[in-house]
Design a protein around this motif. Structure first.
Motif, PDB file in Angstrom:
ATOM      1  N   LYS A  92       0.831  -1.208   0.000  1.00 27.55           N
ATOM      2  CA  LYS A  92       0.000   0.000   0.000  1.00 27.55           C
ATOM      3  C   LYS A  92       0.860   1.251   0.000  1.00 27.55           C
ATOM      4  O   LYS A  92       0.607   2.195  -0.755  1.00 27.55           O
ATOM      5  CB  LYS A  92      -0.919   0.015   1.226  1.00 27.55           C
ATOM      6  N   ASP A  93       1.904   1.260   0.836  1.00 34.18           N
ATOM      7  CA  ASP A  93       2.808   2.418   0.901  1.00 34.18           C
ATOM      8  C   ASP A  93       3.495   2.644  -0.426  1.00 34.18           C
ATOM      9  O   ASP A  93       3.642   3.782  -0.882  1.00 34.18           O
ATOM     10  CB  ASP A  93       3.852   2.229   2.003  1.00 34.18           C
ATOM     11  N   ARG A  94       3.899   1.578  -1.065  1.00 32.73           N
ATOM     12  CA  ARG A  94       4.614   1.685  -2.345  1.00 32.73           C
ATOM     13  C   ARG A  94       3.693   2.223  -3.450  1.00 32.73           C
ATOM     14  O   ARG A  94       4.090   3.025  -4.272  1.00 32.73           O
ATOM     15  CB  ARG A  94       5.160   0.322  -2.722  1.00 32.73           C
ATOM     16  N   ILE A  95       2.447   1.769  -3.434  1.00 30.57           N
ATOM     17  CA  ILE A  95       1.482   2.231  -4.427  1.00 30.57           C
ATOM     18  C   ILE A  95       1.153   3.707  -4.212  1.00 30.57           C
ATOM     19  O   ILE A  95       1.096   4.482  -5.154  1.00 30.57           O
ATOM     20  CB  ILE A  95       0.200   1.361  -4.384  1.00 30.57           C
ATOM     21  N   CYS A  96       0.948   4.074  -2.941  1.00 34.28           N
ATOM     22  CA  CYS A  96       0.616   5.476  -2.629  1.00 34.28           C
ATOM     23  C   CYS A  96       1.782   6.423  -2.928  1.00 34.28           C
ATOM     24  O   CYS A  96       1.556   7.583  -3.241  1.00 34.28           O
ATOM     25  CB  CYS A  96       0.200   5.605  -1.171  1.00 34.28           C
ATOM     26  N   ALA A  97       2.996   5.934  -2.831  1.00 42.85           N
ATOM     27  CA  ALA A  97       4.178   6.765  -3.112  1.00 42.85           C
ATOM     28  C   ALA A  97       4.239   7.145  -4.583  1.00 42.85           C
ATOM     29  O   ALA A  97       4.889   8.104  -4.954  1.00 42.85           O
ATOM     30  CB  ALA A  97       5.446   6.037  -2.708  1.00 42.85           C
ATOM     31  N   GLY A  98       3.515   6.397  -5.430  1.00 41.01           N
ATOM     32  CA  GLY A  98       3.497   6.674  -6.859  1.00 41.01           C
ATOM     33  C   GLY A  98       2.621   7.845  -7.231  1.00 41.01           C
ATOM     34  O   GLY A  98       2.603   8.290  -8.368  1.00 41.01           O
ATOM     35  N   ASP A  99       1.848   8.380  -6.271  1.00 47.10           N
ATOM     36  CA  ASP A  99       0.951   9.517  -6.560  1.00 47.10           C
ATOM     37  C   ASP A  99       1.702  10.767  -6.943  1.00 47.10           C
ATOM     38  O   ASP A  99       2.721  11.116  -6.530  1.00 47.10           O
ATOM     39  CB  ASP A  99       0.070   9.833  -5.331  1.00 47.10           C
TER      40      ASP A  99
END
Length: 99
Positions: A92-99
């Motif tokens: 989840k953290d990795r996906i959100c960091a892509g924002d």
């Protein structure tokens, strides 16, 4: 080269081929073996947890009454087993960091 919008078995095998140095056939065999292990475990009723990625969870849903949204008629929904995926916090953290 990756398929547009979808990660495929071939993409995974290609990545293993480049990073680990196994042949393309061996890489594809490794991907197939891993996926077969996951499928077999789920088929036997086991949940599958991949650390740092997420958990595939099996849930048994009881019979319940549903409603046809078009007609409003109540219909029984048969009991079933459903598969859900819960992403790890790391994913989840990795996906959100892509924002």
């Amino acid at each position: 080269m990756r398929s547009v919008g979808t990660l495929t078995r071939a993409d995974l095998a290609e990545s293993i081929n480049r990073r680990v140095g196994l042949s393309r056939a061996e890489s594809l065999e490794m991907v197939e073996s891993i996926l077969n292990h996951v499928c077999d475990a789920l088929a036997e009723g086991e949940n599958v947890k991949i650390s740092g990625f997420g958990t595939f969870l099996l849930r048994d849903k009881a019979e319940r009454i549903g409603r046809n949204p078009k007609t409003g008629v109540e219909v029984p929904i048969t009991p079933r087993r459903v598969l859900t995926f819960r992403a790890s916090q790391m994913l989840k953290d990795r996906i959100c960091a892509g924002d």
